[in-house]
Every structure is written in C-alpha cells, then in structure tokens.
Design a protein around this motif. Structure first.
Motif, mmCIF file in Angstrom:
data_model
loop_
_atom_site.group_PDB
_atom_site.id
_atom_site.type_symbol
_atom_site.label_atom_id
_atom_site.label_comp_id
_atom_site.label_asym_id
_atom_site.label_seq_id
_atom_site.Cartn_x
_atom_site.Cartn_y
_atom_site.Cartn_z
ATOM 1 N N LEU A 92 0.805 -1.228 0.000
ATOM 2 C CA LEU A 92 0.000 0.000 0.000
ATOM 3 C C LEU A 92 0.836 1.275 0.000
ATOM 4 C CD1 LEU A 92 -2.763 -0.994 2.579
ATOM 5 C CD2 LEU A 92 -2.907 -0.990 0.088
ATOM 6 N N HIS A 93 1.979 1.239 0.664
ATOM 7 C CA HIS A 93 2.755 2.465 0.885
ATOM 8 C C HIS A 93 4.003 2.582 0.020
ATOM 9 C CE1 HIS A 93 0.031 3.173 4.166
ATOM 10 N NE2 HIS A 93 0.342 1.994 4.678
ATOM 11 N N GLY A 94 4.283 1.580 -0.775
ATOM 12 C CA GLY A 94 5.436 1.643 -1.683
ATOM 13 C C GLY A 94 6.762 1.377 -0.996
ATOM 14 N N GLU A 95 7.814 1.966 -1.542
ATOM 15 C CA GLU A 95 9.168 1.712 -1.032
ATOM 16 C C GLU A 95 9.418 2.445 0.285
ATOM 17 O OE1 GLU A 95 9.952 1.967 -5.610
ATOM 18 O OE2 GLU A 95 9.399 3.561 -4.253
ATOM 19 N N PHE A 96 10.214 1.803 1.114
ATOM 20 C CA PHE A 96 10.660 2.454 2.351
ATOM 21 C C PHE A 96 11.948 1.801 2.821
ATOM 22 C CE2 PHE A 96 8.091 -1.074 3.692
ATOM 23 C CZ PHE A 96 8.651 -1.544 4.867
ATOM 24 N N ASP A 97 12.619 2.461 3.718
ATOM 25 C CA ASP A 97 13.860 1.971 4.338
ATOM 26 C C ASP A 97 14.962 1.651 3.336
ATOM 27 O OD1 ASP A 97 12.998 2.307 6.896
ATOM 28 O OD2 ASP A 97 12.601 0.204 7.306
ATOM 29 N N ARG A 98 15.161 2.506 2.343
ATOM 30 C CA ARG A 98 16.305 2.306 1.445
ATOM 31 C C ARG A 98 17.575 2.531 2.265
ATOM 32 N NH1 ARG A 98 18.468 3.522 -4.263
ATOM 33 N NH2 ARG A 98 20.614 4.017 -3.735
ATOM 34 N N VAL A 99 18.510 1.626 2.119
ATOM 35 C CA VAL A 99 19.798 1.730 2.800
ATOM 36 C C VAL A 99 20.893 1.527 1.769
ATOM 37 C CG1 VAL A 99 21.317 0.743 4.553
ATOM 38 C CG2 VAL A 99 18.854 0.829 4.964
ATOM 39 N N ASP A 100 21.867 2.416 1.763
ATOM 40 C CA ASP A 100 23.060 2.249 0.943
ATOM 41 C C ASP A 100 24.144 1.710 1.873
ATOM 42 O OD1 ASP A 100 21.872 3.302 -1.397
ATOM 43 O OD2 ASP A 100 22.159 5.328 -0.611
ATOM 44 N N TRP A 101 24.342 0.403 1.825
ATOM 45 C CA TRP A 101 25.263 -0.289 2.736
ATOM 46 C C TRP A 101 26.701 -0.044 2.310
ATOM 47 C CZ3 TRP A 101 22.908 -2.461 6.806
ATOM 48 C CH2 TRP A 101 21.565 -2.801 6.683
ATOM 49 N N THR A 102 27.529 0.430 3.210
ATOM 50 C CA THR A 102 28.953 0.563 2.945
ATOM 51 C C THR A 102 29.603 -0.781 3.209
ATOM 52 O OG1 THR A 102 28.937 2.889 3.569
ATOM 53 C CG2 THR A 102 31.072 1.782 3.561
ATOM 54 N N LEU A 103 30.331 -1.286 2.219
ATOM 55 C CA LEU A 103 30.983 -2.584 2.338
ATOM 56 C C LEU A 103 32.424 -2.377 2.762
ATOM 57 C CD1 LEU A 103 29.681 -4.116 -0.998
ATOM 58 C CD2 LEU A 103 28.638 -4.244 1.264
ATOM 59 N N ARG A 104 32.816 -3.102 3.781
ATOM 60 C CA ARG A 104 34.185 -3.002 4.283
ATOM 61 C C ARG A 104 34.756 -4.396 4.450
ATOM 62 N NH1 ARG A 104 32.445 1.100 8.893
ATOM 63 N NH2 ARG A 104 32.146 2.907 7.591
ATOM 64 N N ASP A 105 36.050 -4.479 4.361
ATOM 65 C CA ASP A 105 36.692 -5.780 4.530
ATOM 66 C C ASP A 105 37.416 -5.907 5.860
ATOM 67 O OD1 ASP A 105 38.750 -4.058 4.038
ATOM 68 O OD2 ASP A 105 39.583 -5.166 2.367
ATOM 69 N N ASP A 106 37.116 -5.023 6.823
ATOM 70 C CA ASP A 106 37.801 -5.109 8.136
ATOM 71 C C ASP A 106 37.004 -5.875 9.146
ATOM 72 O OD1 ASP A 106 36.659 -2.309 7.504
ATOM 73 O OD2 ASP A 106 36.379 -2.428 9.659
#
Length: 106
Positions: A92-106
């Motif tokens: 009903l409400h469409g997209e929410f909680d978009r997250v651009d995840w930063t990828l790290r190798d540590d």
C-alpha cells in the motif's frame, strides 16, 4: 509489492562530469514515450548501477558498486566507497527503508 521496476545496467544513459542528471531524466522520458506508443504497462522507477555511486530520486535509483569507484569514476568526478543498496516494498505504501550499505573488509 505492486511496484514495477525497469532494471538496467545504466551504460545506455549518456552523460559525463559526475552523475548524468539530464541523461537519466531523458532516459526515463524516452522509455515512457515508447511504452505509451506500444500500450504496454508503465514502470514506477528505473534501477541501475553503472555509475558506481548510490543515488535516490523519485524516478530512478542508482545502486553502489561492490568495488567502489574506479579510475574512470575519478576521471568523471565521482567518488564512493564500495556499497550496495537495498529497500523494502509495502503493497500500500510503496518503497521504504532504502539503505546504501557501505561494504568493508575489516
């Protein structure tokens, strides 16, 4: 969730000097006209990743890249850490909680 995405790599979008705002808008418009002429169902948003930098607007979303920026990106004025994007869709409400995840190798 009732959303229709047009998924593309993004290399078809013309532009330069960073993120191609005009090229993205032009691509959305051209595709909308094509679909209107063919009487096909439309789409809600373009999702692409070619530019290696996350970006969210009402009409298109660009995902990041697992490798981050490369030499070509630096040449075009883009800089981003390695990342991937995700979001949820409510019927009903469409997209929410978009997250651009930063990828790290540590």
């Amino acid at each position: 969730g009732g959303r229709r995405y047009w998924l593309m790599h993004g290399h078809q979008i013309q532009g330069g000097a960073g993120l191609p705002w005009y090229g993205l808008q032009r691509r959305v418009g051209k595709e909308a006209i094509k679909r209107m002429r063919r009487r096909l169902s439309g789409f809600d948003k373009i999702v692409a990743g070619h530019f290696h930098t996350p970006l969210a607007t009402p009409h298109f979303w660009l995902g990041g890249s697992a490798c981050g920026t490369m030499a070509y990106d630096h040449q075009e004025g883009r800089e981003a850490d390695p990342s991937q994007s995700s979001w949820l869709v409510h019927p009903l409400h469409g997209e929410f909680d978009r997250v651009d995840w930063t990828l790290r190798d540590d």
